[in-house]
Write an enzyme that holds these catalytic residues in place. Structure first.
Site, mmCIF file in Angstrom:
data_model
loop_
_atom_site.group_PDB
_atom_site.id
_atom_site.type_symbol
_atom_site.label_atom_id
_atom_site.label_comp_id
_atom_site.label_asym_id
_atom_site.label_seq_id
_atom_site.Cartn_x
_atom_site.Cartn_y
_atom_site.Cartn_z
ATOM 1 N N LYS A 183 -10.059 -0.756 10.681
ATOM 2 C CA LYS A 183 -10.135 -1.970 9.848
ATOM 3 C C LYS A 183 -10.427 -3.198 10.693
ATOM 4 O O LYS A 183 -10.535 -4.310 10.188
ATOM 5 C CB LYS A 183 -8.822 -2.166 9.090
ATOM 6 N N HIS A 236 0.880 -1.177 0.000
ATOM 7 C CA HIS A 236 0.000 0.000 0.000
ATOM 8 C C HIS A 236 0.917 1.225 0.000
ATOM 9 O O HIS A 236 2.030 1.165 0.535
ATOM 10 C CB HIS A 236 -0.831 -0.064 1.286
ATOM 11 N N ASP A 243 3.467 -4.322 8.121
ATOM 12 C CA ASP A 243 2.232 -3.557 7.977
ATOM 13 C C ASP A 243 1.082 -4.547 8.152
ATOM 14 O O ASP A 243 0.800 -5.347 7.261
ATOM 15 C CB ASP A 243 2.217 -2.898 6.582
ATOM 16 N N CYS A 278 -4.801 2.560 -3.724
ATOM 17 C CA CYS A 278 -3.585 3.011 -3.003
ATOM 18 C C CYS A 278 -2.424 2.056 -3.238
ATOM 19 O O CYS A 278 -1.629 1.790 -2.321
ATOM 20 C CB CYS A 278 -3.841 3.146 -1.500
ATOM 21 N N GLN A 338 -4.047 -5.155 7.006
ATOM 22 C CA GLN A 338 -4.996 -6.107 6.416
ATOM 23 C C GLN A 338 -4.920 -7.489 7.058
ATOM 24 O O GLN A 338 -5.650 -8.392 6.655
ATOM 25 C CB GLN A 338 -4.753 -6.249 4.905
HETATM 26 N N1 PLP Z 1 -1.495 -0.618 4.730
HETATM 27 C C1 PLP Z 1 -2.412 -1.381 4.155
HETATM 28 C C2 PLP Z 1 -2.030 -2.765 3.695
HETATM 29 C C3 PLP Z 1 -3.706 -0.911 3.977
HETATM 30 O O1 PLP Z 1 -4.618 -1.695 3.391
HETATM 31 C C4 PLP Z 1 -4.024 0.388 4.429
HETATM 32 C C5 PLP Z 1 -5.366 0.934 4.215
HETATM 33 O O2 PLP Z 1 -6.093 0.516 3.346
HETATM 34 C C6 PLP Z 1 -3.034 1.142 5.052
HETATM 35 C C7 PLP Z 1 -1.773 0.604 5.189
HETATM 36 C C8 PLP Z 1 -3.309 2.514 5.568
HETATM 37 O O3 PLP Z 1 -4.195 2.460 6.631
HETATM 38 P P1 PLP Z 1 -4.784 3.786 7.283
HETATM 39 O O4 PLP Z 1 -5.367 4.575 6.150
HETATM 40 O O5 PLP Z 1 -5.806 3.321 8.248
HETATM 41 O O6 PLP Z 1 -3.656 4.501 7.931
#
Ligand code: PLP
Length: 405
Positions: A226, A123, A200, A364, A203
């Site tokens: 999430k 992402h 990270d 993203c 997900q």
């Molecule tokens: N990393 C991953 C794999 C994501 O799917 C997302 C959000 O969709 C993020 C990071 C960013 O999360 P946030 O917008 O809650 O900071």
């Protein structure tokens, strides 16, 4: 509590509504999840009954609010199976957690000519902060690619690692491909070269039981929204050994020990990284969301979501003109696809008219779009409150749209 999705639906009254005159189907769970009643009520009750700024007051409400906030930290500590509660830092979300490490770790440990490794399936939140750090410190970003089926090319990792590699940042689960990466193995390889790993977990936390000690990751980031909690709250887990050595991220109240105009000394962990008034209501809501899913059981959630994934994938395969992006055998309930030549924006809009919410666009994850040479994708992502009947209606809707084109 035993797992029965009909009982579970009652916990999510938001799902019981019509959109465009049809019962609403929410298949955009990878973007954000819905909140169960217990979480909404917890936040509501707390806001009605208890409120004062934390850590600073000696009065009744300041103490009660501080206790509730610190109790949420204990819940997260248990949930991630961290060794110490001080290793749990509340942030605004995954994005901020990663930025914290990219800024603070790199300030201390990254020098000109050093290298950082990320993967092609990240992402943007796990690319851009590292890219910015590389620019600040004149370092280099290296990328571990994935194969067309959505699996990481883990075999290539050793060849990317050099004596200049300072950190590896990797998604546990891809938000586009749904792939569950073999992070334990990847962490082991990185540690053989004394390279710390940031995972990270945005997900993965809603679907997979996390044990940061067993994984042996150095940092782990996730977002409250999430995982059935509120927006604006997230977590960074970090091993004390790293966090102690890293300089503060943001400066301000709470993160200090003593301030003079000549010099400021900083607070202990975790407060060193929690400048200003934190989103304590969010943290308390997150604690309640974690307790809720722990009662249901992440294994039950994962098993049911896997059934949804298999059922939907099989039915979608039966439609002619279906192309999937990401077909790893080890994936969560995320399906990115292209149907015939129908543009994802058209598909998303038409599905919405039929009462179905999916995600469309670049998700993203521009490098994933570039990998498959597409400008956009459609993503359906499932949660344990979704049903087989909803998938049937989704398939019928796809057939109907297909006929229109
Ligand atoms: N990393 C991953 C794999 C994501 O799917 C997302 C959000 O969709 C993020 C990071 C960013 O999360 P946030 O917008 O809650 O900071």
């Amino acid at each position: 509590m035993t797992f029965n999705y009909k009982d579970i639906r009652k916990d999510f009254p938001i799902l019981d509504q019509k959109v465009n005159n049809r019962p609403w189907i929410y298949f955009d769970n990878a973007a954000t999840s819905q909140r169960p009643l217990v979480v909404v009520e917890k936040i509501h009750e707390f806001s009605l009954q208890t409120n004062a700024n934390i850590h600073r007051g000696t009065h009744f409400h300041a103490i009660k609010t501080t206790e509730a906030y610190e109790n949420a930290r204990d819940i997260v500590k248990e949930f991630l199976h961290a060794k110490e509660r001080e290793e749990i830092i509340f942030t605004h979300g995954t994005t901020e957690s990663i930025n914290l490490v990219a800024r603070s770790f790199c300030e201390r440990f990254l020098s000109e000519g050093d290298e950082i490794i990320v993967t092609e399936m990240e992402h943007h939140a796990n690319i851009v902060p590292w890219q910015m750090a590389c620019e600040r410190h004149h370092a280099k970003l290296k990328v571990l690619p994935f194969a067309d089926n959505g699996n990481l090319e883990t075999d290539l990792l050793e060849s990317l690692i050099s004596s200049r590699t300072k950190i590896l940042a990797i998604a546990h689960v891809s938000n586009t491909l749904g792939t569950v990466n073999p992070i334990k193995e990847i962490i082991r390889i990185a540690h053989n070269h004394n390279i710390p790993v940031l995972v990270d977990g945005a997900q993965s936390v809603p679907h997979i039981t996390i044990d940061v000690q067993d994984l042996d990751c150095d940092f782990f980031a996730f977002s409250g929204h999430k995982i059935y909690g509120p927006t604006g709250i997230g977590v960074l887990y970090g091993k004390r050994a790293w966090l102690d050595k890293m300089p503060p991220f943001l400066g301000g109240g709470e993160m200090i020990d003593k301030v003079t105009f000549e010099k400021t000394t900083f607070n202990e962990l975790p407060h060193k990284f929690e400048a200003g008034t934190p989103h304590y209501v969010g943290a308390i809501g997150l604690g309640s969301a974690i307790e809720y899913i722990r009662k249901i059981g992440l294994e039950n959630i994962a098993a049911y979501e896997h059934q949804l994934l298999t059922y939907a994938s099989d039915k979608m395969k039966e439609l002619g003109g279906m192309k999937f992006f990401g077909e790893s055998p080890n994936k969560t309930g995320v399906i990115c696809f292209q149907l015939d030549q129908i543009h994802p924006f058209d598909l998303g809009t038409l599905l919405d008219q039929l009462g179905i919410a999916v995600r469309t666009g670049r998700l993203c994850a521009d490098p994933v779009m570039d990998h498959y040479e597409v400008t956009a994708m459609t993503r359906a992502s499932f949660s344990f409150y979704n049903t087989m009947e909803e998938i049937d209606r989704f398939i019928d809707s796809l057939i109907r749209i297909q006929k229109m084109f």
